[in-house]
Design a protein around this motif. Structure first.
Motif, PDB file in Angstrom:
ATOM      1  N   LYS A  14      32.603  37.464  60.666  1.00  0.00           N
ATOM      2  CA  LYS A  14      32.274  37.561  62.094  1.00  0.00           C
ATOM      3  C   LYS A  14      32.517  36.236  62.796  1.00  0.00           C
ATOM      4  O   LYS A  14      33.118  36.198  63.878  1.00  0.00           O
ATOM      5  CB  LYS A  14      30.817  38.004  62.264  1.00  0.00           C
ATOM      6  N   ARG A  15      32.077  35.160  62.184  1.00  0.00           N
ATOM      7  CA  ARG A  15      32.286  33.836  62.777  1.00  0.00           C
ATOM      8  C   ARG A  15      33.767  33.474  62.803  1.00  0.00           C
ATOM      9  O   ARG A  15      34.268  32.897  63.770  1.00  0.00           O
ATOM     10  CB  ARG A  15      31.494  32.781  62.001  1.00  0.00           C
ATOM     11  N   PHE A  16      34.477  33.822  61.731  1.00  0.00           N
ATOM     12  CA  PHE A  16      35.912  33.548  61.682  1.00  0.00           C
ATOM     13  C   PHE A  16      36.642  34.281  62.808  1.00  0.00           C
ATOM     14  O   PHE A  16      37.501  33.703  63.488  1.00  0.00           O
ATOM     15  CB  PHE A  16      36.492  33.969  60.329  1.00  0.00           C
ATOM     16  N   GLY A 147      37.982  33.366  81.389  1.00  0.00           N
ATOM     17  CA  GLY A 147      36.848  34.196  80.972  1.00  0.00           C
ATOM     18  C   GLY A 147      36.869  34.448  79.475  1.00  0.00           C
ATOM     19  O   GLY A 147      35.826  34.389  78.809  1.00  0.00           O
ATOM     20  N   SER A 148      38.063  34.711  78.931  1.00  0.00           N
ATOM     21  CA  SER A 148      38.191  34.948  77.485  1.00  0.00           C
ATOM     22  C   SER A 148      37.846  33.699  76.690  1.00  0.00           C
ATOM     23  O   SER A 148      37.140  33.771  75.673  1.00  0.00           O
ATOM     24  CB  SER A 148      39.627  35.392  77.158  1.00  0.00           C
ATOM     25  N   VAL A 149      38.345  32.542  77.141  1.00  0.00           N
ATOM     26  CA  VAL A 149      38.058  31.278  76.446  1.00  0.00           C
ATOM     27  C   VAL A 149      36.564  30.987  76.451  1.00  0.00           C
ATOM     28  O   VAL A 149      35.982  30.605  75.426  1.00  0.00           O
ATOM     29  CB  VAL A 149      38.840  30.114  77.101  1.00  0.00           C
ATOM     30  N   THR A 150      35.924  31.200  77.608  1.00  0.00           N
ATOM     31  CA  THR A 150      34.482  30.954  77.717  1.00  0.00           C
ATOM     32  C   THR A 150      33.695  31.871  76.794  1.00  0.00           C
ATOM     33  O   THR A 150      32.803  31.433  76.058  1.00  0.00           O
ATOM     34  CB  THR A 150      34.018  31.147  79.167  1.00  0.00           C
ATOM     35  N   GLY A 151      34.039  33.162  76.814  1.00  0.00           N
ATOM     36  CA  GLY A 151      33.358  34.118  75.949  1.00  0.00           C
ATOM     37  C   GLY A 151      33.560  33.812  74.483  1.00  0.00           C
ATOM     38  O   GLY A 151      32.617  33.878  73.680  1.00  0.00           O
ATOM     39  N   ALA A 152      34.784  33.450  74.113  1.00  0.00           N
ATOM     40  CA  ALA A 152      35.089  33.141  72.716  1.00  0.00           C
ATOM     41  C   ALA A 152      34.382  31.869  72.261  1.00  0.00           C
ATOM     42  O   ALA A 152      33.918  31.782  71.116  1.00  0.00           O
ATOM     43  CB  ALA A 152      36.598  33.006  72.537  1.00  0.00           C
ATOM     44  N   PHE A 158      27.500  30.954  68.723  1.00  0.00           N
ATOM     45  CA  PHE A 158      26.281  31.761  68.528  1.00  0.00           C
ATOM     46  C   PHE A 158      26.566  33.100  67.843  1.00  0.00           C
ATOM     47  O   PHE A 158      25.772  34.035  67.975  1.00  0.00           O
ATOM     48  CB  PHE A 158      25.627  32.035  69.883  1.00  0.00           C
ATOM     49  N   SER A 159      27.663  33.209  67.117  1.00  0.00           N
ATOM     50  CA  SER A 159      28.023  34.485  66.494  1.00  0.00           C
ATOM     51  C   SER A 159      26.949  35.004  65.544  1.00  0.00           C
ATOM     52  O   SER A 159      26.730  36.211  65.419  1.00  0.00           O
ATOM     53  CB  SER A 159      29.359  34.357  65.751  1.00  0.00           C
ATOM     54  N   ASN A 160      26.269  34.092  64.865  1.00  0.00           N
ATOM     55  CA  ASN A 160      25.227  34.509  63.918  1.00  0.00           C
ATOM     56  C   ASN A 160      23.985  35.060  64.609  1.00  0.00           C
ATOM     57  O   ASN A 160      23.117  35.649  63.959  1.00  0.00           O
ATOM     58  CB  ASN A 160      24.835  33.336  63.023  1.00  0.00           C
ATOM     59  N   LYS A 161      23.880  34.843  65.915  1.00  0.00           N
ATOM     60  CA  LYS A 161      22.724  35.332  66.674  1.00  0.00           C
ATOM     61  C   LYS A 161      22.911  36.781  67.130  1.00  0.00           C
ATOM     62  O   LYS A 161      21.950  37.428  67.555  1.00  0.00           O
ATOM     63  CB  LYS A 161      22.490  34.444  67.901  1.00  0.00           C
ATOM     64  N   PHE A 162      24.139  37.266  67.074  1.00  0.00           N
ATOM     65  CA  PHE A 162      24.433  38.621  67.539  1.00  0.00           C
ATOM     66  C   PHE A 162      24.660  39.543  66.339  1.00  0.00           C
ATOM     67  O   PHE A 162      25.391  39.187  65.416  1.00  0.00           O
ATOM     68  CB  PHE A 162      25.698  38.644  68.413  1.00  0.00           C
ATOM     69  N   SER A 163      24.049  40.713  66.382  1.00  0.00           N
ATOM     70  CA  SER A 163      24.343  41.706  65.347  1.00  0.00           C
ATOM     71  C   SER A 163      25.693  42.341  65.655  1.00  0.00           C
ATOM     72  O   SER A 163      26.170  42.314  66.793  1.00  0.00           O
ATOM     73  CB  SER A 163      23.257  42.783  65.311  1.00  0.00           C
ATOM     74  N   LEU A 164      26.290  42.913  64.628  1.00  0.00           N
ATOM     75  CA  LEU A 164      27.611  43.513  64.785  1.00  0.00           C
ATOM     76  C   LEU A 164      27.573  44.669  65.783  1.00  0.00           C
ATOM     77  O   LEU A 164      28.471  44.829  66.623  1.00  0.00           O
ATOM     78  CB  LEU A 164      28.115  44.001  63.420  1.00  0.00           C
ATOM     79  N   ARG A 165      26.524  45.468  65.709  1.00  0.00           N
ATOM     80  CA  ARG A 165      26.406  46.612  66.617  1.00  0.00           C
ATOM     81  C   ARG A 165      26.265  46.158  68.067  1.00  0.00           C
ATOM     82  O   ARG A 165      26.870  46.745  68.982  1.00  0.00           O
ATOM     83  CB  ARG A 165      25.221  47.489  66.216  1.00  0.00           C
ATOM     84  N   HIS A 166      25.475  45.108  68.299  1.00  0.00           N
ATOM     85  CA  HIS A 166      25.305  44.618  69.659  1.00  0.00           C
ATOM     86  C   HIS A 166      26.606  44.021  70.201  1.00  0.00           C
ATOM     87  O   HIS A 166      26.928  44.173  71.395  1.00  0.00           O
ATOM     88  CB  HIS A 166      24.183  43.579  69.717  1.00  0.00           C
ATOM     89  N   MET A 167      27.363  43.348  69.354  1.00  0.00           N
ATOM     90  CA  MET A 167      28.646  42.798  69.779  1.00  0.00           C
ATOM     91  C   MET A 167      29.586  43.902  70.247  1.00  0.00           C
ATOM     92  O   MET A 167      30.227  43.797  71.293  1.00  0.00           O
ATOM     93  CB  MET A 167      29.298  42.008  68.630  1.00  0.00           C
ATOM     94  N   ILE A 168      29.648  44.982  69.459  1.00  0.00           N
ATOM     95  CA  ILE A 168      30.561  46.080  69.784  1.00  0.00           C
ATOM     96  C   ILE A 168      30.124  46.794  71.057  1.00  0.00           C
ATOM     97  O   ILE A 168      30.928  47.022  71.976  1.00  0.00           O
ATOM     98  CB  ILE A 168      30.645  47.067  68.603  1.00  0.00           C
ATOM     99  N   VAL A 169      28.832  47.147  71.132  1.00  0.00           N
ATOM    100  CA  VAL A 169      28.345  47.934  72.273  1.00  0.00           C
ATOM    101  C   VAL A 169      28.356  47.126  73.574  1.00  0.00           C
ATOM    102  O   VAL A 169      28.848  47.600  74.605  1.00  0.00           O
ATOM    103  CB  VAL A 169      26.926  48.478  71.972  1.00  0.00           C
ATOM    104  N   ILE A 170      27.819  45.904  73.527  1.00  0.00           N
ATOM    105  CA  ILE A 170      27.835  45.069  74.734  1.00  0.00           C
ATOM    106  C   ILE A 170      29.271  44.799  75.163  1.00  0.00           C
ATOM    107  O   ILE A 170      29.602  44.850  76.352  1.00  0.00           O
ATOM    108  CB  ILE A 170      27.080  43.743  74.480  1.00  0.00           C
TER     109      ILE A 170
END
Length: 286
Positions: A14-16, A147-152, A158-170
């Motif tokens: 996920k972090r990669f 916007g993409s650079v900022t989000g990335a 903070f990738s470890n703070k987000f669950s995989l399901r929340h990343m996909i749905v949000i």
């Protein structure tokens, strides 16, 4: 994707993927800027030669990557019609045994078809319907990249703070919201807001779905599964873009884009409900 899955351990994928999204988005902004600067300072020919040399350098770097394949290359069958049929059979068996994983990925592909179709009409919509100039349109593309650079960048930290399901749905819901704002836009500033939201959250969506895919598709089947999924995706993408183009000739383009964005939003909600099914929570564990 298969090589990356073999190379990167599951807890780090996920972090990669977040960091890779950051570098890709950064290249989207920095690349054209550097290219334009080189053309101004030198010439088009010199810039192309520099680009070619950098491609060779990138190829050299790829040769330094470790060899993770354990397959005997001499045992790889030749590409024949019989082999293609065999690959299709293997993929169909995989889909029948892993229906939820397959349906989630197919659902993601179907939703993305709406975005591909709307993107194909982007220049016409922004310039003829909204009335933007070529300079303003170019600026919008850069704004999307920012916007993409900022989000990335935020996701990579903070990738470890987000669950995989929340990343996909949000990611998928907010990307769709960006398209809805884009569809109802009336000026440069309103469409810029939609593009920033779209660019920002599309990174979360792609990183989340890529990680989900890597975690649930066996590496020995990933190449075949990916190839066949992409085959159908490309075919439906062509048909979908043609359908949107023909529809835009019959009814106003804005109406076509609005209907497409709303349909994308409805399908995204259904997709999100499927992702958050309680009994499927284990599939998203990292």
């Amino acid at each position: 994707m298969t090589y990356v899955t073999m190379l990167v351990p599951k807890p780090k994928r996920k972090r990669f993927n977040a960091i890779r999204s950051f570098t890709s988005s950064g290249a989207f902004i920095v690349g054209p800027a550097v290219g334009g600067t080189l053309i101004l300072l030198s010439s088009v020919h010199i810039t192309l030669w520099i680009n070619a040399i950098l491609f060779i350098f990138a190829a050299i770097l790829l040769t330094l990557l470790p060899d993770k394949e354990t397959i005997d290359k001499n045992s790889i069958p030749k590409l024949t019609f019989k082999q293609v049929v065999s690959d299709f059979t293997i993929v169909i068996e995989f889909i029948s045994k892993n229906r939820y994983v397959s349906y989630i990925y197919i659902g993601f592909i179907l939703i993305m078809l709406f975005s591909y179709a709307m993107d194909a009409q982007e220049v016409v919509f922004t310039q003829q319907v909204i009335g933007l100039s070529e300079v303003e349109y170019s600026l919008l593309i850069s704004i999307t990249g920012i916007g993409s650079v900022t989000g990335a960048a935020i996701l990579s930290v903070f990738s470890n703070k987000f669950s995989l399901r929340h990343m996909i749905v949000i990611g998928i819901i907010m990307t769709t919201v960006g398209y809805i704002i884009y569809a109802f836009s009336w000026s440069f500033y309103s469409i810029a807001i939609g593009f920033i939201i779209l660019g920002f959250f599309n990174v979360y969506l792609n990183a989340g779905v890529t990680t989900f895919y890597q975690n649930n598709i066996p590496t020995d089947l990933m190449g075949r599964v990916t190839s066949i999924f992409q085959l159908f995706q490309n075919g439906f993408q062509v048909l979908f873009i043609l359908a949107i183009g023909i529809t835009a000739d019959i009814i106003p383009l804005r109406t076509t884009i609005i209907v497409s964005s709303l349909a994308m939003f409805v399908t995204s909600l259904i997709f999100s409900i499927a992702v958050f099914m309680p009994r499927k929570k284990g599939i998203y564990q990292e």
